[in-house]
Write a protein that holds these residues in place. Sequence first.
Motif, PDB file in Angstrom:
ATOM      1  N   CYS A  71       0.811  -1.222   0.000  1.00 41.57           N
ATOM      2  CA  CYS A  71       0.000   0.000   0.000  1.00 41.57           C
ATOM      3  C   CYS A  71       0.840   1.265   0.000  1.00 41.57           C
ATOM      4  O   CYS A  71       0.417   2.273  -0.520  1.00 41.57           O
ATOM      5  N   ASN A 105       1.188   3.137   2.318  1.00 40.23           N
ATOM      6  CA  ASN A 105       0.561   4.078   3.245  1.00 40.23           C
ATOM      7  C   ASN A 105       0.699   3.660   4.702  1.00 40.23           C
ATOM      8  O   ASN A 105      -0.022   4.159   5.563  1.00 40.23           O
ATOM      9  N   LYS A 140      -0.131   0.797   6.114  1.00 43.09           N
ATOM     10  CA  LYS A 140      -1.298   0.080   6.605  1.00 43.09           C
ATOM     11  C   LYS A 140      -1.223  -1.435   6.362  1.00 43.09           C
ATOM     12  O   LYS A 140      -1.580  -2.228   7.233  1.00 43.09           O
ATOM     13  N   CYS A 141      -0.795  -1.838   5.177  1.00 45.11           N
ATOM     14  CA  CYS A 141      -0.980  -3.230   4.771  1.00 45.11           C
ATOM     15  C   CYS A 141      -0.126  -4.189   5.586  1.00 45.11           C
ATOM     16  O   CYS A 141      -0.380  -5.384   5.603  1.00 45.11           O
ATOM     17  N   TYR A 185       7.318   0.955   9.860  1.00 46.58           N
ATOM     18  CA  TYR A 185       6.860   0.665   8.507  1.00 46.58           C
ATOM     19  C   TYR A 185       7.876   1.235   7.537  1.00 46.58           C
ATOM     20  O   TYR A 185       8.086   2.460   7.513  1.00 46.58           O
ATOM     21  N   VAL A 221      -5.887   3.237  13.428  1.00 44.64           N
ATOM     22  CA  VAL A 221      -4.973   2.865  12.349  1.00 44.64           C
ATOM     23  C   VAL A 221      -5.303   3.625  11.074  1.00 44.64           C
ATOM     24  O   VAL A 221      -4.434   4.196  10.415  1.00 44.64           O
ATOM     25  N   PHE A 222      -6.581   3.642  10.743  1.00 41.09           N
ATOM     26  CA  PHE A 222      -6.939   4.205   9.447  1.00 41.09           C
ATOM     27  C   PHE A 222      -7.088   5.727   9.480  1.00 41.09           C
ATOM     28  O   PHE A 222      -7.221   6.357   8.436  1.00 41.09           O
ATOM     29  N   LYS A 231      -4.267   9.132   5.843  1.00 35.42           N
ATOM     30  CA  LYS A 231      -5.561   8.564   6.206  1.00 35.42           C
ATOM     31  C   LYS A 231      -6.075   7.618   5.130  1.00 35.42           C
ATOM     32  O   LYS A 231      -5.809   7.817   3.949  1.00 35.42           O
ATOM     33  N   ASP A 232      -6.845   6.668   5.572  1.00 33.93           N
ATOM     34  CA  ASP A 232      -7.438   5.740   4.622  1.00 33.93           C
ATOM     35  C   ASP A 232      -8.910   6.089   4.476  1.00 33.93           C
ATOM     36  O   ASP A 232      -9.731   5.760   5.328  1.00 33.93           O
ATOM     37  N   TYR A 265     -11.766   3.332   4.356  1.00 33.22           N
ATOM     38  CA  TYR A 265     -12.259   2.904   5.667  1.00 33.22           C
ATOM     39  C   TYR A 265     -13.091   4.000   6.318  1.00 33.22           C
ATOM     40  O   TYR A 265     -14.209   3.760   6.785  1.00 33.22           O
ATOM     41  N   TYR A 279      -5.335  -6.085  10.643  1.00 28.38           N
ATOM     42  CA  TYR A 279      -5.877  -5.399   9.469  1.00 28.38           C
ATOM     43  C   TYR A 279      -4.961  -5.518   8.249  1.00 28.38           C
ATOM     44  O   TYR A 279      -5.112  -4.787   7.279  1.00 28.38           O
ATOM     45  N   CYS A 280      -3.962  -6.408   8.279  1.00 32.02           N
ATOM     46  CA  CYS A 280      -3.062  -6.524   7.136  1.00 32.02           C
ATOM     47  C   CYS A 280      -3.841  -6.919   5.881  1.00 32.02           C
ATOM     48  O   CYS A 280      -4.813  -7.641   5.967  1.00 32.02           O
TER      49      CYS A 280
END
Lengths: 278, 246, 355, 440
Positions: free
Chosen positions: A244, A246, A248-249, A258, C110-111, C116-117, C120, C253-254
């Motif tokens: 990603c 970002n 997150k992944c 990260y 997290v998001f 930012k995601d 989500y 959340y991966c």
Amino acid sequence: MEKVALKDSGYRLKKAKILHTKKMTANEKFFEIALRENSPLDHEPGQFIMVSLPGIGEVPISVCSSPVKRDSFDLCVRAVGKVTRSLHKLKAGDEIDIRGPYGKGFPIRILEGNDLLIIAGGLGIAPLRSLITYILDNRRDFGKVHILFGCKEPKEMLFGDELEDWNKRTDLHYACTVDRADPDWAGNVGVITTLIPGVDIDPIRTFAAVVGPPIMYNFVIKELLAKGIPENQILLSFERNMKCGNGKCGRCQIQNLYVCQDGPVFHYERIKNLSEAF
Amino acid sequence: MKKPKVGIFDFACCEGCQLQIANMGEDVLSVLGSIDVLEWREVMSEKWGKKLDIAIIEGSITDPHAVKRIKQIRKKAKILIAIGSCATIGGVNGMKNNFGLDDIRKYVYGDSYRFFPTELTKAVHQVVKVDYFVHGCPMYIPEFVALIKAALQGIPYYPPDYPVCVECKLNENVCMYDRQVTCLGPVTRAGCNSWCINNGNICYGCRGMVSNPNEKGAQDVLAKYNIPMELILNKMNMYNKCRELT
Amino acid sequence: MEDMQYVILKKERFNDFISRLSKMQKLIAPVSKGYNNFAFEEVSSGSDIALKYIPTVLPLKKFFMPQRETLLEFKMAKGADAEAVVELEPMTIFGAHTCDLAGIQCLNMVFSERPKDYNYLTRKNRITLIGLECNEYCDEYASCHLVNASFPGGGYDLFFTDLGDYFIVHVKTQIGDEIVDVTGFFEKADVSHMNDLERLRDHKRKVFSNEVPIESKKLPELFDKSFRARVWKDLDERCLACGNCTNVCPSCYCFDIRDELDLSLKNGVRFRIWDSCQLEPFARVAGGINFRKERSARQRHRYYRKFRYSVDRFSRFFCTGCGRCTRTCMAGISLKETLNELIKESEDRVWKKWL
Amino acid sequence: MKKNVNINVEYITRVEGHGNIVINVKDGKLETCRLDIVEAPRFFEGMLRGRSVFEAQHITSRICGICACGHTLASIQAAEDALGIIPTEQTTKLRKLLLDLEMLDSHILHIYVLVAPDLLGVKSFVPLIQTHGEVVRRALRMKKTCNDLCDILVGRHVHPISAIVGGFTKLPRLKDIDAMLNMLISIRHDMDETVELAATLKFPEFERDTEYVALVSDDAEYPLLMGDIGSTDGVRMHKKEYRKITNEFVVPHSSAKHTKLSRESYAVGALARFNLNAEKLHPKAKQIASAVGLKPKCINPFLNTVAQLVESVHCLEHATGILEDLKNNPLNYDEEIVVGLNEQRRIPVRAGNGVGAVEVPRGVLFHNYHTDENGAITNANCIIPTNQNTANIEHDMMKLVPEILDKSEEEITLAVEMLVRSYDPCISCSTHLMNVKFVK
Ligand SMILES: Cc1cc2nc3c(=O)[nH]c(=O)nc-3n(C[C@H](O)[C@H](O)[C@H](O)COP(=O)(O)OP(=O)(O)OC[C@H]3O[C@@H](n4cnc5c(N)ncnc54)[C@H](O)[C@@H]3O)c2cc1C
Ligand code: SF4
Ligand code: SF4
Ligand code: SF4
């Protein structure tokens, strides 16, 4: 379930056009790329972008040109799998999509005014080329510059012409070595660590920037510390699996860091205790 | 883009995977729109016999004649795709390797067993190079479609290398271990969308094992249920016997 | 306690309330799947709902970050721009236990962290959350008290507590307020109701004790000392690397990102799909090096993501104590046992120093 | 006319599995006339030894992907017979439904994809995509619908999942039953068109008096799942005596064994069932039979395809009936079972000897298992319809070839191939050779 357009998506792609390509070795190809309207990428040396071939996938690739070059940027891609092999099939005029730039590159503001020892192993020259070309574009802002480059065989040598140039320049010191020579090779033979003891540096004002395959790091760092370079003046760039960009992944995580957001460039001091890093 | 020339060939198998192609319904026509099928004995009388872009192989290699034939096909084909457990891992045909070859021939054919030559069952990749694998008994249509698309795009298809449990959990099934029966999901390569468990049965391991299974751990788990080790191994061998050949 | 607002819902009106709610928008609640397994599924009447349930197979994250979610839509034609999209479905979730509410709070952090995601965050804004208190401990696998998730700590629009003949309901947000208004089945709570609630909480404080012999604030420190603990080796031998523990975890959340074309090879989507750090290929890079090849390293990573790294990054544990990972693991790997082992091992070390 | 004909068809196409035809005519005299089954033997019976009888259906389903549901049902019947399990009424009802769907699926495939090209004068259904697009689409649509129906009922059509010894591991919910019913109703129209199409097809005129064998029963239902074994020559036996029916013998040119009963050979399949049980067909199927002029006892093997058509209509209607019934009499979901390998002994096991006899698309299929007291198989035997038909096909060929010797070699070849195909032989099935006494 409705599907609606998402303006702020972190996965939005930017269209880019391949201006020029060049086969560098059997496995590596060079790409010069421009964004739409030639708008600048605005990256820092050492940052990477996500390169997309919709329908095939997306991969992280380091930008290997200096941000001073604003109309276009360069990539150097090794063909290993799905996306990278498909990239190799593209030619000038073809389109790709990108996201980014991502991550933390080399801390230029900190490096300015100091001496630099740049150590590249193999494809590690790609991210370092963005730093080196930046330095050459702004040569007055930096102290002494040493570049050490090593690769397995002469035929795997990337950016040969530029290496020649660097070799000829008087405002920097350049040395290279190969693990295995071929009959035409007249230079050094041996792993890259063999070059380090011979460089003449003032460790207190030298920053080292190291990029190469994972196995190289431990050996090189040992040599650098032996030379007296402080831990917070050693910079490393890491490669991890990334999806990603970002943070997150989860794929690029090294313990609590990260690589995509906290790196890929790290101060050795910060990561030396992370046993998953090496 | 020129349509790739495709041939479909079968070896020892039940032909169920070919049937899965027919079971795609009108989607078959979309697939046939992007390829030229030139040889497919089960549904066509046309024969081709020349160079192919893609050869799709079903079935295991079980006799000397088959060895010769698969080598010929490999020579003619640029890309070779193995479909179904019989082709990709030997599948149920591999159970034959549990027995002595003469023993099993005599059991089935009695005195006339000599008329029926046979060899140890092998998966296709144990005889010739395979470019793409579609695992499963039978193959799972969505995976076949994904793979055909990858082949047409000229990119690799990596079958999942994680266990069926992953998909099973995503389908929110009640785990078979909660129902006190043993399931091979934890060591079996995913990609079938946990087909069997979704339908209330256990996983039989038809897609082969993940590349680095914790076999000892799995045997411990299975042994917890007090079934004899022999039965457990038997169970793993239903599809995976050919793993022993290299 | 000014801004707090409590109302009550009599049990006999519960079914009407649920029917009404389900007509407003898609309603999700825990239902029984047999074998003491439960799942959050769509319901339309109160009788579908399992009011007494232990944590569902999959946690609520399946609605907040669907297993498979489209990120981009594109055409293969030259020059065509890919369009970033989000898939949305407004819904109300009834019956979330405190551990699952905590799980969503983790994901929110997290998001919301930069970058930012928005996939989500956009989806989250369409989901109404109604909590439901656990009056008793679920089972021996839970450890919610250890991680401070056994009592309501926010993260909901409404929160139900079953007090026998009626539910007392805490109204937390404007959306919650609207539900109370629109459905019209609620009454104001009075002092006696509040006293009932207090009694239940007192009871809970007695029943819900700390299951692991360590103060939760000492956990990060414990983990600082445990990177090379023996227990990881032990897990290496037992773990099957099936990924069940992370798939069922409310705060894992991966994900992976993949592309898919339609049969015409002309249109496609890019989507993300749940992934797990326990799976062999997760941390493998192109050169074939796998940075967490050993199952022990992968298991350790999972625990550190719950008890150590998240404390640095988000100042909270990412374990909600729901016990799902233990319940689901067919190798019998238990979170509480692992913590106990770590404690024991670190105590051993302390002792050794003294001897 | 004295004539030499030398036909050697290697790998008959558009049949399941590998078979060769060898015909040799010398000076107008038929010297050789053989159907060789050259499929690589797979030794299923041998492989079953030592395995749990609870795995038998899973394994034997892999004998054939086309009639996997048929093998499953025969296998389950044999296993339950050995273990002494009597299926519940509900289970039997659902198994009948499954068999209807199996029959429908297979017949559609055979009629459209394997036979129609011959009758429309092309080599395969691929050119039909251009010339008869609508027909091809209809065929694929019907095939897919049958397949989807099986998906709902048993998880998938090729190698069903939820039908096991003891019952079903998953039962369709009410919404599934509604969905299935709608799907069946949705292909009724396609079925009507199929009948119309078939009415226009011309089948070769050829007859040979044959003994036909199929399940028979005393009740009014067209027997597919259960019954005794009967023949048009008046034989009737209990299924346990199947060996007296099949009388297998090995012939060297074939990896499939041959069978015979009252005469040198007998036939099984749709035509056999029709000849024995026509009066029990659904009224709509009967109506179609009379419309296309099919009546018992029909001895033209080419008309097996027509009998399949009639059966398709029957199965469609019969399945619809079962589903309508299930709508009104909901299933008891407590009957869902979880057995696995029966490691928990949820189903009691015992030593036994069980036989399954089920009408599958190509004819009656026998499975026979001996089990030990742990439920492990000690001996297994499967007799496949195509095995039973091979000898009969050869005898048909022997009569047919001399009758058409005036035709060209290509025409003879085509005629013989069509004859073989009309039996819908399933060669991959037929190479499961068994442990039997050889008829000397
Ligand atoms: C920050 C960063 C910067 C980078 N910079 C550069 C750069 O400048 N230039 C460059 O060339 N690279 C760079 N890389 C590496 C590059 O991202 C990878 O090479 C690329 O992601 C590979 O993707 P792919 O789709 O081509 O290969 P993949 O198709 O993913 O395959 C890669 C390899 O893994 C194997 N493989 C993958 N998945 C599976 C599976 N499921 N099962 C079995 N085998 C599998 C394949 O066989 C192949 O050998 C960088 C990486 C990072 C993280
Ligand atoms: S049922 Fe089988 S596949 Fe599913 S989670 Fe349990 S062990 Fe894994
Ligand atoms: S669940 Fe197991 S046996 Fe069933 S299809 Fe999947 S891999 Fe094969
Ligand atoms: S659920 Fe258990 S076996 Fe599976 S990955 Fe997690 S710890 Fe390992």
